[in-house]
Design an enzyme around this catalytic site. Structure first.
Site, PDB file in Angstrom:
ATOM      1  N   ALA D  56       0.863  -1.187   0.000  1.00  0.00           N
ATOM      2  CA  ALA D  56       0.000   0.000   0.000  1.00  0.00           C
ATOM      3  C   ALA D  56       0.897   1.234   0.000  1.00  0.00           C
ATOM      4  O   ALA D  56       1.930   1.260   0.679  1.00  0.00           O
ATOM      5  CB  ALA D  56      -0.925   0.013   1.210  1.00  0.00           C
ATOM      6  N   GLU D  57       0.492   2.249  -0.739  1.00  0.00           N
ATOM      7  CA  GLU D  57       1.331   3.433  -0.949  1.00  0.00           C
ATOM      8  C   GLU D  57       1.776   4.102   0.345  1.00  0.00           C
ATOM      9  O   GLU D  57       2.828   4.726   0.398  1.00  0.00           O
ATOM     10  CB  GLU D  57       0.579   4.475  -1.790  1.00  0.00           C
ATOM     11  CG  GLU D  57       0.297   4.071  -3.212  1.00  0.00           C
ATOM     12  CD  GLU D  57      -1.080   3.445  -3.353  1.00  0.00           C
ATOM     13  OE1 GLU D  57      -1.368   2.467  -2.621  1.00  0.00           O
ATOM     14  OE2 GLU D  57      -1.855   3.927  -4.185  1.00  0.00           O
ATOM     15  N   ASN D  58       0.948   4.007   1.378  1.00  0.00           N
ATOM     16  CA  ASN D  58       1.288   4.684   2.627  1.00  0.00           C
ATOM     17  C   ASN D  58       2.283   3.906   3.478  1.00  0.00           C
ATOM     18  O   ASN D  58       2.449   4.210   4.660  1.00  0.00           O
ATOM     19  CB  ASN D  58       0.018   5.005   3.432  1.00  0.00           C
ATOM     20  CG  ASN D  58      -0.850   3.783   3.683  1.00  0.00           C
ATOM     21  OD1 ASN D  58      -0.887   2.866   2.859  1.00  0.00           O
ATOM     22  ND2 ASN D  58      -1.535   3.750   4.797  1.00  0.00           N
TER      23      ASN D  58
END
Lengths: 249, 219, 249, 219
Positions: D56-58
């Site tokens: 996930a990008e975060n």
């Protein structure tokens, strides 16, 4: 199932062919992947381009690769080993000398998909103006120099364009690791290891301790397993701390 | 302006004295990187009410003294590969973050030795042609630290000035040095101008002038 | 003695003047420094340029700064809040839209002394070709666009030149911190916080827990105190998790 | 070549069916990022002998299912700010390292929805002019992932082709898409050439051709 652990270091390194570019972690003997470097010597590869901060102070690690005549080029900030310079001046190995922070940043950039970046380090010096000899001929004449680097002013300062390094392989050493390739380093043995690992298209890590998956808490992992392809155990025979003879700048 | 060696001996600060004088200018909370030579003598002279964080290029923030014999940890060295200790509250980072500290302006001062410093603040300290070239973090340190303080003997072993009009050794960085601490004097370099900030006890500006290869302003 | 702990958040933020550029950590409400943002509202500053991934989904945090009319420009990848767009299209706030990875890398680069870098993200799109409106006039016409970015080919790929961000101030949130400013984050609340902290010339961190110096082991510190100037405690009154209404790409 | 909507209904794969067909092509050890829409349906269809690491990008590597009600942790969300869980062996990184994974080629596949895909692999999926612009990590994902797989309905709600000669919506990236999975077909895009790799059960190439805005090769 993802299981990156390999019993056999020789098999893990077999894909490295002569001519490969290899990023290597470690700062002096601290965090140096000795088992992997010894195994690489056993593999009998030649014509290697090694990217590493120090050649080392003795004939272990990169020093062993050097004295066995396996190196085509070394990219480093502080080679140390006197024999390295003997080989360099005799035209038997090329030397791409770059600032230590530039080395760290180039490895990270390559691993992060950044093609190039502008750093102030080395602007206006012989490491960026095209005058530093990359290699010598057997007769002692300069065969080639490190090409002049682009300079550019941002704000009121001059910066140099440096390129990310994507190495064919990376060899690193960690304190702990699991079968997913997650790594933890110990104290200043961390140094270039996470960056070399990021830079490698195929990265092999040598572990002091293999731990069960889940033993490393998600917040305590220094380098996630996505950057690591294979892990092997460090051999007890590998030297833990080499003899260093000079102090670096 | 070239200058020949002055053979007359003068008695300025000792190497420890240079380190002590420099240490008196460190401010509480400074993050400091120390090069080899006289700079390594600085920590023991830091005033007791001043806390500095020592940075080592290999990723140590909060370096303590050298490890006692028998207590060396091969995983904990300084940038010179000597076994060291950590202070309480020390942090370890990788080499990229270590140099992010340096280049990003988070290092207040780097204290370095020098082969030569020009009156405009050019520094030569990484390479003596004919010897084996190696640079380490020197070029990053001078490019990145907020201030570059040089601690050195005023003249070389042959008595020739090390503060010169133009460096003849290969440069580490251009216009980077902000202060020079020697056995004879303290100089500040402000917008390219070399200013004599202080003479060592018993030393006159004339003595300094005779041993300095470039004119300076008496501040 | 180095002691970066401040009882009074208002005093810690007082140096922030109207017109300042402020990097803010957090991803949505996760890791968002709510106490510091609320305190900034209490300080009554205007004309702020905020660099943050999301404006947020409600009227806390950056959303509060927005609705109180304190923002001149927002640099972000995914604002979320509908009111932000109302203000943007009405010409009351500028919007520098950049890819999320570019935002993270620009903050890190600024904090690391890298003036600029080449990334493939956004090459050949309206976020790099000079056509995306940075701001509107009150009559709805485009007042200015994000300037076209330099494109350059390395190897066989096209890259865009992006500049490092050095923010006047940074406001971040950490899970634990000590009086030397060493920080540890928790799970995905880490996100942009270490990068915003690096980018700030003056960085203030809001802590869930103040721990004794030495409680955080040197290998377990996510961000060393050299990047942090002041730490304050998070107020219990701050919202821990805002209401988010849309999913980002 | 432009094309009008085809009103005749055909019955290809369901949204779950598209996700299932795509999941069958994931290989053991793949690091995968999933966009919104059909891509989020992929995890439950991954074959039992295949382990993928969800990114996930975060900054989450090794994301598990959504958190059960009452077990949400505000410090652990996916890129859509939904509370999630972690698998054993998960790791957390900051946003810069998260995108180093993406751009550095360490992400094997990103699976995304699309507004339009061109026959050469141009992708439009971030912005519908007139709506509120936001990009998130979409441009980094398509520029950085080794492969970009699109999972979408073959035509839009009005029956117009989404696989087109030239995207009319603003681009996310040029020549980035390598595979397209729809209710009707699987396409591979190889060196700029759109190839029909597979028809959905009961679907003929003619049906696909009538609903595709650009010529393709039958592989």
């Amino acid at each position: 199932m993802i299981d990156k652990f390999r019993e056999d270091a020789l098999a893990a390194l077999a894909p490295i062919l002569s001519g490969a570019t290899i990023a290597v972690g470690g700062f002096g003997s601290s965090g140096r992947p000795d088992t992997l470097l010894d195994t690489l010597c056993d593999l009998d590869r030649r014509d290697l381009h090694v990217i590493v901060n120090n050649v080392g102070g003795d004939f272990t690690g990169i020093g062993r690769l050097l004295v066995e005549g396996r190196l085509r080029r070394v990219t480093a900030s502080f080679p140390v080993l006197p024999d390295f310079y003997t080989e360099y001046f005799a035209g038997r190995v090329e030397f791409e000398l770059i600032p230590q922070g530039t080395l760290a940043e180039r490895l990270r950039a390559g691993g992060a998909g950044i093609a190039a970046f502008y750093t102030p380090s080395g602007a206006g010096t012989m490491l960026s103006d095209g005058t530093f000899p990359l290699g010598y001929r057997a007769d002692g004449e300069v065969a080639a120099s490190i090409p002049a680097k682009e300079h550019r002013v941002f704000g009121d300062r001059e910066y140099v364009l440096e390129h990310g390094i994507v190495a064919d392989f990376a060899l690193v050493k960690a304190y702990q690791g699991d079968r997913k390739g997650n790594l933890r380093f110990r104290l200043s043995a961390r140094n270039f290891n996470p960056l070399a690992a990021m830079s490698g298209r195929h990265t092999v890590a040598e572990l002091e301790h293999l731990v069960a998956t889940g033993d490393l808490a998600p917040d305590d992992i220094h380098l996630p397993g996505v950057f690591v392809d294979e892990v092997v155990l460090r051999s007890e025979l590998s030297p833990r701390m080499g003899v260093m003879t000079r102090r670096s700048a | 302006m070239t200058q020949t060696a002055v053979s007359e001996q003068v008695s300025g600060r000792s190497r420890e004295g240079i380190a002590q004088r420099l240490a008196a200018d460190l401010r509480d909370g400074f993050v400091v990187n120390l090069g080899v030579g006289i700079p390594l003598l600085v920590p023991k002279h830091v005033p007791p009410d001043v806390e500095v964080i020592l940075h080592a290029e290999n990723g140590v923030l909060g370096m303590g003294p050298l490890a006692a014999p028998g207590h060396e940890d091969p995983d904990l060295t300084d940038a010179g590969k000597q076994p060291v200790t950590l202070i309480t509250g020390a942090a370890i980072v990788d080499s990229a973050v270590s140099f992010a500290v340096v280049r990003g302006g988070h290092l207040d001062v780097t204290v370095l030795g020098a082969l030569q410093v020009s009156g405009r603040g050019d520094l030569a300290n990484w390479y003596v042609p004919g010897q084996n070239p190696a640079v380490g973090g020197a070029m990053d340190l001078v490019a990145g630290a907020r201030e570059v303080w040089v601690a050195m003997e005023h003249v070389d072993r042959a008595g020739r000035p090390k503060i010169v009009e133009r460096c003849t050794f290969p440069l580490t960085g251009r216009g980077v040095v902000t202060r020079i601490y020697t056995d004879l004097a303290v100089f500040h370099i402000v917008t390219g101008e070399l200013r004599l900030a202080e003479c060592a006890p018993g030393i006159t500006p004339e003595v300094i002038r005779a041993r300095t290869g470039v004119p300076f302003v008496e501040a």
